[in-house]
Design an enzyme around this catalytic site. Structure first.
Site, PDB file in Angstrom:
ATOM      1  N   GLY A   1       0.822  -1.209   0.000  1.00 16.42           N
ATOM      2  CA  GLY A   1       0.000   0.000   0.000  1.00 16.42           C
ATOM      3  C   GLY A   1       0.856   1.258   0.000  1.00 16.42           C
TER       4      GLY A   1
ATOM      5  CG  ASN B   1      -5.426   3.677   9.217  1.00 20.19           C
ATOM      6  OD1 ASN B   1      -5.742   4.601   8.468  1.00 20.19           O
ATOM      7  ND2 ASN B   1      -4.484   3.795  10.129  1.00 20.19           N
TER       8      ASN B   1
ATOM      9  CD  GLN C   1      -7.053  -0.755   7.151  1.00 24.60           C
ATOM     10  OE1 GLN C   1      -7.817  -1.700   7.348  1.00 24.60           O
ATOM     11  NE2 GLN C   1      -5.831  -0.738   7.641  1.00 24.60           N
TER      12      GLN C   1
ATOM     13  CG  HIS D   1      -0.274  -6.511   4.958  1.00 20.88           C
ATOM     14  ND1 HIS D   1      -0.339  -6.146   6.281  1.00 20.88           N
ATOM     15  CD2 HIS D   1       0.054  -5.386   4.276  1.00 20.88           C
ATOM     16  CE1 HIS D   1      -0.045  -4.852   6.391  1.00 20.88           C
ATOM     17  NE2 HIS D   1       0.198  -4.378   5.186  1.00 20.88           N
TER      18      HIS D   1
ATOM     19  CB  THR E   1      12.513  -9.770 -12.317  1.00 23.94           C
ATOM     20  OG1 THR E   1      13.548  -9.515 -13.258  1.00 23.94           O
ATOM     21  CG2 THR E   1      11.929 -11.152 -12.549  1.00 23.94           C
TER      22      THR E   1
ATOM     23  CB  CYS F   1       1.735   7.559  28.104  1.00 22.21           C
ATOM     24  SG  CYS F   1       2.331   8.556  29.460  1.00 22.21           S
TER      25      CYS F   1
END
Ligand SMILES: Cc1ncc(COP(=O)(O)O)c(C=O)c1O
Length: 370
Positions: A71, A151, A179, A201, A237, A324
């Site tokens: 992506g 996302n 997404q 993925h 390739t 945090c």
């Protein structure tokens, strides 16, 4: 220990069908698709088939698909490629405050090369107003890039409406659909986009592979120069193994992605959370215009970065929208852009369900949370 995976927006496991499709290209078919002999044919045919499978899911022509390394590369190619090809016409790019870093950062990079970037805001539900885009257009605008679905919150953007505005002004329109592909319909003509990014993925394909849809006639400078692979649009390739994996994942998504069930499970989980925690639970994102698997909630009075390790200890994988560092709390840029107050946003957890999520998994999460 139990392993409950509720982080499918981060990545998905490869589907068994995908692994099976890839297997012969690990052991058997090693030829270079560009060669002219017997060893090349299975590889060349496999890449052609994979390209057709991706094109079929997006309802476009196979010649309009370029394979990428994921992506991020697809987004970089769309944004930098449009800028380099269109520089003589203009230097202005419109995008939004809630884009993934794989869109924001290429834009920031181009600013150093003379691009002007406008970031349109979002409302409290994480959606862009198309009229803000219309107002941001100048005679110099060459690209609009707005993600299909976010996302973190899953909020779905009014892509078709924005496409109409882009078309009226003859401006290229890109959407980062990393997404949304495989979760909701992503037919390119229904969306009206010129460029669309896919990430393997996120839809049960392998990592390190993606694709960019390039509407025929769209001007784009390649990112990678070399030999004439991918019709001269990306040298190197072909990654036959991963191309095959992405093709199989797209074919599977087209056949059956099971998202009605996933949505029903998600909504049942949200109702159960509301029942258990009442007003301590706040939904972040749009109620209806949202990816069917995504539930981003704030636990008011809690801290997401403290809740997450408790979930992790119980074998539950999810993610948070707060952090945090050295005593300073920060909300994700997406939650900040939505105007979520810090005292609410700090308790944010994102649950993203998948094809294999079952109600018992969610019941267990409820138990641990209580
Ligand atoms: C909306 C969005 N765009 C782009 C990407 C990047 O995709 P990849 O990991 O394949 O480079 C992601 C992945 O996290 C994403 O969620």
């Amino acid at each position: 220990m139990k392993h409950i995976y509720l982080d499918h927006n981060a990545s998905t496991p490869m589907a068994p069908e995908v692994v099976n499709a890839m297997e012969p290209f690990l052991h058997q078919h090693f030829g270079n698709p560009s060669a002219g002999h017997w060893a090349a044919s299975p590889a060349r045919e496999a890449v052609d088939k994979a390209r057709a499978q991706v094109a079929s899911l997006l309802a476009c022509r196979p010649t309009e698909i370029v394979f990428t390394s994921g992506g991020s590369e697809a987004n970089n190619q769309a944004i930098k490629g449009t800028f380099y090809a269109g520089r003589a016409r203009g230097n202005h790019i419109i995008t939004s405050v809630i884009e993934h870093p794989a869109v924001i950062q290429p834009c920031r990079f181009l600013e150093n090369q003379g691009a002007q970037i406008s970031l349109v805001p979002v409302d409290g539900r994480g959606r862009v107003d198309p009229e803000d885009i219309r107002r941001a257009i100048t005679p110099q605008t060459i690209l609009i890039s707005i993600m299909h679905a976010n996302n973190e919150t899953g909020s779905i953007q009014p892509i078709a409406e924005i496409a109409k505005i882009a078309k009226e002004h003859k401006i290229s329109f890109h959407t980062d659909a990393a997404q949304s592909v495989g979760k909701i319909p992503t037919r390119v003509d229904d969306l009206g986009v010129d460029l669309l990014s896919v990430a393997g993925h996120k839809l049960y394909g392998p990592k390190g592979i993606g694709a960019l849809y390039i509407r025929s006639g769209t001007e784009l400078e390649p990112l990678i120069h070399g030999a004439g692979h991918e019709s001269g649009r990306r040298a190197g390739t072909e990654n036959v193994l991963l191309d095959v994996g992405l093709g199989a994942a797209c074919a599977l998504a087209q056949k059956n992605s099971n998202y009605e069930n996933i949505q029903a499970l998600r909504d049942r989980f949200f109702s159960a959370l509301q029942e258990k925690f009442g007003k301590q639970i706040v939904l972040n994102g749009h109620l209806g215009e949202r990816l069917p698997n995504t539930l981003n909630v704030s636990f008011v009075g809690r801290k997401g970065y403290e809740l997450l390790p408790i979930l992790e200890q119980a074998g539950i994988a999810a993610s948070t929208g707060s952090a945090c560092h050295a005593g300073a709390v920060s909300l994700s840029p997406v939650l900040q852009a939505m105007g979520i107050p810090e005292e609410t946003g700090i308790g944010t957890i994102r649950f993203s369900l998948g094809r294999n999520t079952v109600w018992e998994d969610l019941q267990y999460v409820l138990e641990i949370l209580s």
